[in-house]
Motif scaffolding. Structure first.
Motif, PDB file in Angstrom:
ATOM      1  N   LEU A  62       0.817  -1.231  -0.115  1.00  0.00           N
ATOM      2  CA  LEU A  62      -0.039  -0.081   0.141  1.00  0.00           C
ATOM      3  C   LEU A  62       0.801   1.293   0.013  1.00  0.00           C
ATOM      4  O   LEU A  62       0.640   2.161  -0.817  1.00  0.00           O
ATOM      5  CB  LEU A  62      -0.834  -0.106   1.169  1.00  0.00           C
ATOM      6  N   TYR A  63       1.991   1.335   0.817  1.00  0.00           N
ATOM      7  CA  TYR A  63       2.694   2.329   1.033  1.00  0.00           C
ATOM      8  C   TYR A  63       3.588   2.764  -0.507  1.00  0.00           C
ATOM      9  O   TYR A  63       3.427   3.891  -0.883  1.00  0.00           O
ATOM     10  CB  TYR A  63       3.761   2.294   1.857  1.00  0.00           C
ATOM     11  N   LYS A  64       3.889   1.584  -1.147  1.00  0.00           N
ATOM     12  CA  LYS A  64       4.466   1.769  -2.620  1.00  0.00           C
ATOM     13  C   LYS A  64       3.412   2.352  -3.568  1.00  0.00           C
ATOM     14  O   LYS A  64       3.973   2.630  -4.526  1.00  0.00           O
ATOM     15  CB  LYS A  64       5.250   0.450  -2.850  1.00  0.00           C
ATOM     16  N   SER A  65       2.179   1.950  -3.328  1.00  0.00           N
ATOM     17  CA  SER A  65       1.289   1.963  -4.338  1.00  0.00           C
ATOM     18  C   SER A  65       0.253   3.297  -4.239  1.00  0.00           C
ATOM     19  O   SER A  65      -0.723   3.492  -4.850  1.00  0.00           O
ATOM     20  CB  SER A  65       0.452   0.870  -4.389  1.00  0.00           C
ATOM     21  N   THR A  66       1.123   4.441  -3.557  1.00  0.00           N
ATOM     22  CA  THR A  66       0.462   5.620  -3.433  1.00  0.00           C
ATOM     23  C   THR A  66      -0.306   6.156  -5.028  1.00  0.00           C
ATOM     24  O   THR A  66       0.496   6.300  -5.948  1.00  0.00           O
ATOM     25  CB  THR A  66       1.424   6.857  -3.084  1.00  0.00           C
ATOM     26  N   VAL A  71      -6.580   3.328  -1.843  1.00  0.00           N
ATOM     27  CA  VAL A  71      -6.618   3.782  -0.646  1.00  0.00           C
ATOM     28  C   VAL A  71      -5.239   3.888   0.089  1.00  0.00           C
ATOM     29  O   VAL A  71      -4.673   2.640   0.142  1.00  0.00           O
ATOM     30  CB  VAL A  71      -7.624   2.835   0.278  1.00  0.00           C
ATOM     31  N   PRO A  72      -4.809   4.890   0.498  1.00  0.00           N
ATOM     32  CA  PRO A  72      -3.795   4.989   1.406  1.00  0.00           C
ATOM     33  C   PRO A  72      -3.442   4.420   2.790  1.00  0.00           C
ATOM     34  O   PRO A  72      -4.600   4.070   3.393  1.00  0.00           O
ATOM     35  CB  PRO A  72      -3.527   6.557   1.520  1.00  0.00           C
ATOM     36  N   ILE A  73      -2.408   3.948   3.058  1.00  0.00           N
ATOM     37  CA  ILE A  73      -2.133   3.569   4.498  1.00  0.00           C
ATOM     38  C   ILE A  73      -1.569   4.583   5.401  1.00  0.00           C
ATOM     39  O   ILE A  73      -0.641   5.511   4.974  1.00  0.00           O
ATOM     40  CB  ILE A  73      -1.000   2.448   4.380  1.00  0.00           C
ATOM     41  N   ASN A  74      -2.141   4.956   6.705  1.00  0.00           N
ATOM     42  CA  ASN A  74      -1.686   5.977   7.776  1.00  0.00           C
ATOM     43  C   ASN A  74      -0.343   5.296   8.300  1.00  0.00           C
ATOM     44  O   ASN A  74       0.619   5.839   8.556  1.00  0.00           O
ATOM     45  CB  ASN A  74      -2.882   6.020   8.690  1.00  0.00           C
ATOM     46  N   ILE A 133     -10.154  -8.356  -6.774  1.00  0.00           N
ATOM     47  CA  ILE A 133     -10.670  -7.227  -7.239  1.00  0.00           C
ATOM     48  C   ILE A 133     -12.250  -7.529  -7.094  1.00  0.00           C
ATOM     49  O   ILE A 133     -12.448  -8.458  -7.766  1.00  0.00           O
ATOM     50  CB  ILE A 133     -10.405  -6.550  -8.379  1.00  0.00           C
ATOM     51  N   LYS A 134     -12.881  -7.016  -6.171  1.00  0.00           N
ATOM     52  CA  LYS A 134     -14.350  -7.091  -6.145  1.00  0.00           C
ATOM     53  C   LYS A 134     -14.934  -5.836  -5.519  1.00  0.00           C
ATOM     54  O   LYS A 134     -14.248  -5.060  -5.043  1.00  0.00           O
ATOM     55  CB  LYS A 134     -14.712  -8.347  -5.308  1.00  0.00           C
ATOM     56  N   PRO A 135     -16.331  -6.083  -5.618  1.00  0.00           N
ATOM     57  CA  PRO A 135     -17.133  -4.510  -5.167  1.00  0.00           C
ATOM     58  C   PRO A 135     -16.871  -4.235  -3.977  1.00  0.00           C
ATOM     59  O   PRO A 135     -16.656  -2.975  -3.184  1.00  0.00           O
ATOM     60  CB  PRO A 135     -18.639  -5.050  -5.394  1.00  0.00           C
ATOM     61  N   ASP A 136     -16.560  -5.581  -2.952  1.00  0.00           N
ATOM     62  CA  ASP A 136     -16.196  -5.162  -1.511  1.00  0.00           C
ATOM     63  C   ASP A 136     -14.712  -4.315  -1.216  1.00  0.00           C
ATOM     64  O   ASP A 136     -14.808  -3.616  -0.085  1.00  0.00           O
ATOM     65  CB  ASP A 136     -16.000  -6.563  -0.617  1.00  0.00           C
ATOM     66  N   ASN A 137     -13.986  -4.703  -2.153  1.00  0.00           N
ATOM     67  CA  ASN A 137     -12.816  -4.142  -1.954  1.00  0.00           C
ATOM     68  C   ASN A 137     -12.507  -2.611  -2.701  1.00  0.00           C
ATOM     69  O   ASN A 137     -11.359  -2.148  -3.108  1.00  0.00           O
ATOM     70  CB  ASN A 137     -11.366  -4.894  -2.645  1.00  0.00           C
ATOM     71  N   ILE A 138     -13.557  -1.939  -3.308  1.00  0.00           N
ATOM     72  CA  ILE A 138     -13.580  -0.704  -3.757  1.00  0.00           C
ATOM     73  C   ILE A 138     -14.310   0.177  -2.974  1.00  0.00           C
ATOM     74  O   ILE A 138     -15.524   0.103  -2.568  1.00  0.00           O
ATOM     75  CB  ILE A 138     -14.051  -0.985  -5.332  1.00  0.00           C
ATOM     76  N   LEU A 139     -13.597   1.150  -2.196  1.00  0.00           N
ATOM     77  CA  LEU A 139     -13.998   1.916  -1.321  1.00  0.00           C
ATOM     78  C   LEU A 139     -14.419   3.268  -1.885  1.00  0.00           C
ATOM     79  O   LEU A 139     -13.901   3.726  -2.822  1.00  0.00           O
ATOM     80  CB  LEU A 139     -13.167   2.113  -0.110  1.00  0.00           C
ATOM     81  N   LEU A 140     -15.644   4.054  -1.326  1.00  0.00           N
ATOM     82  CA  LEU A 140     -16.076   5.386  -1.874  1.00  0.00           C
ATOM     83  C   LEU A 140     -15.541   6.332  -0.943  1.00  0.00           C
ATOM     84  O   LEU A 140     -15.726   6.326   0.161  1.00  0.00           O
ATOM     85  CB  LEU A 140     -17.591   5.151  -1.840  1.00  0.00           C
ATOM     86  N   GLY A 144     -17.125  10.779  -3.632  1.00  0.00           N
ATOM     87  CA  GLY A 144     -17.746   9.708  -4.359  1.00  0.00           C
ATOM     88  C   GLY A 144     -16.923   9.262  -5.187  1.00  0.00           C
ATOM     89  O   GLY A 144     -17.517   8.842  -6.335  1.00  0.00           O
ATOM     90  N   GLU A 145     -15.643   9.004  -5.060  1.00  0.00           N
ATOM     91  CA  GLU A 145     -14.734   8.721  -5.962  1.00  0.00           C
ATOM     92  C   GLU A 145     -14.414   7.111  -5.507  1.00  0.00           C
ATOM     93  O   GLU A 145     -14.742   6.645  -4.156  1.00  0.00           O
ATOM     94  CB  GLU A 145     -13.442   9.138  -6.074  1.00  0.00           C
ATOM     95  N   ALA A 146     -14.081   6.088  -6.653  1.00  0.00           N
ATOM     96  CA  ALA A 146     -13.969   4.765  -6.252  1.00  0.00           C
ATOM     97  C   ALA A 146     -12.321   4.486  -6.023  1.00  0.00           C
ATOM     98  O   ALA A 146     -11.520   4.512  -6.965  1.00  0.00           O
ATOM     99  CB  ALA A 146     -14.605   3.843  -7.252  1.00  0.00           C
ATOM    100  N   LEU A 147     -12.057   4.072  -4.793  1.00  0.00           N
ATOM    101  CA  LEU A 147     -10.617   3.763  -4.507  1.00  0.00           C
ATOM    102  C   LEU A 147     -10.414   2.169  -4.409  1.00  0.00           C
ATOM    103  O   LEU A 147     -11.253   1.574  -3.773  1.00  0.00           O
ATOM    104  CB  LEU A 147     -10.271   4.465  -3.326  1.00  0.00           C
ATOM    105  N   LEU A 148      -9.265   1.577  -4.859  1.00  0.00           N
ATOM    106  CA  LEU A 148      -8.990   0.321  -4.778  1.00  0.00           C
ATOM    107  C   LEU A 148      -8.470   0.007  -3.438  1.00  0.00           C
ATOM    108  O   LEU A 148      -7.499   0.811  -3.112  1.00  0.00           O
ATOM    109  CB  LEU A 148      -7.998   0.034  -6.014  1.00  0.00           C
ATOM    110  N   SER A 149      -8.730  -0.924  -2.628  1.00  0.00           N
ATOM    111  CA  SER A 149      -8.184  -1.200  -1.516  1.00  0.00           C
ATOM    112  C   SER A 149      -7.899  -2.861  -1.029  1.00  0.00           C
ATOM    113  O   SER A 149      -8.010  -3.702  -2.325  1.00  0.00           O
ATOM    114  CB  SER A 149      -9.316  -0.886  -0.211  1.00  0.00           C
ATOM    115  N   ASP A 150      -7.385  -3.134  -0.075  1.00  0.00           N
ATOM    116  CA  ASP A 150      -7.388  -4.461   0.320  1.00  0.00           C
ATOM    117  C   ASP A 150      -6.210  -5.235  -0.740  1.00  0.00           C
ATOM    118  O   ASP A 150      -6.523  -5.888  -1.522  1.00  0.00           O
ATOM    119  CB  ASP A 150      -8.518  -5.469   0.336  1.00  0.00           C
TER     120      ASP A 150
END
Length: 345
Positions: A62-66, A71-74, A133-140, A144-150
């Protein structure tokens, strides 16, 4: 002289469990007092792997995929029993949650896909395959933008552009999973197509199709594998009538049984979606029992058509004044051609 490593305390409150990602991890809505911020904390059990340090792999990826659509990591931290990954909290939830509330319009489907695929292209360019990749792993986001997560299953590719995840979820498996041990980015292309498909038909229809391969609580893996290879699953004819042909063609190419016949890069998917007819973008589809209904705002009024057992009622509802029938579309046994003409008036 500065020390090599500094150990410091991080304190947060786990307020509410909001998800579970496999047997070894849970997701919580949390509060970090020092940051005065709501966060999402993914808690991973160290006992789930022999090498606890490997549990930080997702945080590193996640850190490398900014990227604006990743979705970023804190931060990432640990105690004796768990690894904790802290990410922003998105109160609007996931694409899957939005899909549970209503069907998406074609405009939303295209917008969300172009956004999270942009993030996916970024991680592919860094030699990674997402694998989940699935709808559960795309956060809004709040915009209202779709961000890839997990990125829990993501892996770096080898010199041949191949990788293998530690595990896979059967609903999302492309056909090659039944004949190969390592995979290319075509794996992700297939899952983008499957996510697009689910956005078009809805999760209820998709899950109904999948459950047809479960008989007496037993999953028929062989029959499911054959359905993937023959492109019988998912059903390419189950789309609601307002879904444009170009969108269906794009999904079909993503879901090709042979990886070589899919799009070669995920950005080709967004290019394929760019020329869909503007008149088809904003119809809101509803399904209530046997009744199908489509509605759309048009010049300050609402137009809608409702079909029940093949018979249609079409109306124009102005913001003020009396609603009127659109008589040419109030038809017994309305055909698909008439319905598609209605979508374009």
């Amino acid at each position: 002289m500065l020390s090599v490593n500094t150990v410091a305390e991080i304190e947060f409150e786990l307020r509410e469990e909001i998800g579970q990602e496999g047997r070894n991890s849970k997701v919580f809505r949390s509060f970090d007092q020092a940051l005065d911020a709501e966060l999402v904390i993914k808690r991973v059990n160290k006992n789930s792997v022999a090498d606890a340090d490997a549990l930080f792999d997702e945080a590193r990826l996640l850190y490398k995929s900014t990227h604006p659509y990743v979705v970023p990591i804190n931060y990432a931290c640990q105690d004796n029993d768990f690894i904790y990954l802290a990410m922003p909290y998105f109160p609007d939830g996931s694409l899957a949650q939005l899909m549970e509330q209503r069907f998406l319009t074609v405009r939303e489907i295209i917008k969300f896909t172009c956004q999270f695929v942009s993030g996916l292209h970024n991680i592919h360019s860094k030699g990674l395959i997402h694998f989940d990749i699935k709808p559960d792993n795309i956060l809004l986001s709040h915009r209202g933008e779709a961000l890839l997560s997990d990125f829990g299953l993501a892996k770096h590719t080898n010199s041949l552009g191949l990788a293998r995840p530690n595990q896979m979820y059967v609903k999302q498996q492309p056909p090659e999973c039944f004949s190969a041990n390592e995979y290319t980015t075509a794996f992700d292309v297939y899952q983008v197509g499957l996510t697009l498909y689910r956005m078009c038909v809805g999760n209820e229809e998709f899950n109904r199709q999948f459950m047809s391969y479960v008989v007496a609580d037993t999953f028929d893996r062989a029959r499911f594998a054959n359905a993937l290879r023959s492109e019988a699953f998912p059903n390419r004819t189950a789309y609601p009538e307002h879904i444009p042909e170009k969108l269906k063609q794009t999904i079909t190419k993503c879901l090709k049984s042979s990886p070589d016949n899919r799009f070669t890069a995920v950005l080709e998917i967004t290019n394929a979606l760019s020329s869909i007819d503007e008149k088809l973008l904003d119809w809101q589809f509803e399904l209530n029992g046997n009744q199908k209904k489509w509605s759309k705002e048009f010049n300050g009024a609402i137009k809608y058509i409702a079909i029940d057992n093949g018979n249609s009622i079409a109306k124009r509802v102005p913001s003020t004044g009396k609603e009127t029938n659109i008589n040419q579309y109030c038809i017994n046994n309305i055909g698909v051609r008439d319905l598609k003409r209605f979508f374009k008036i």
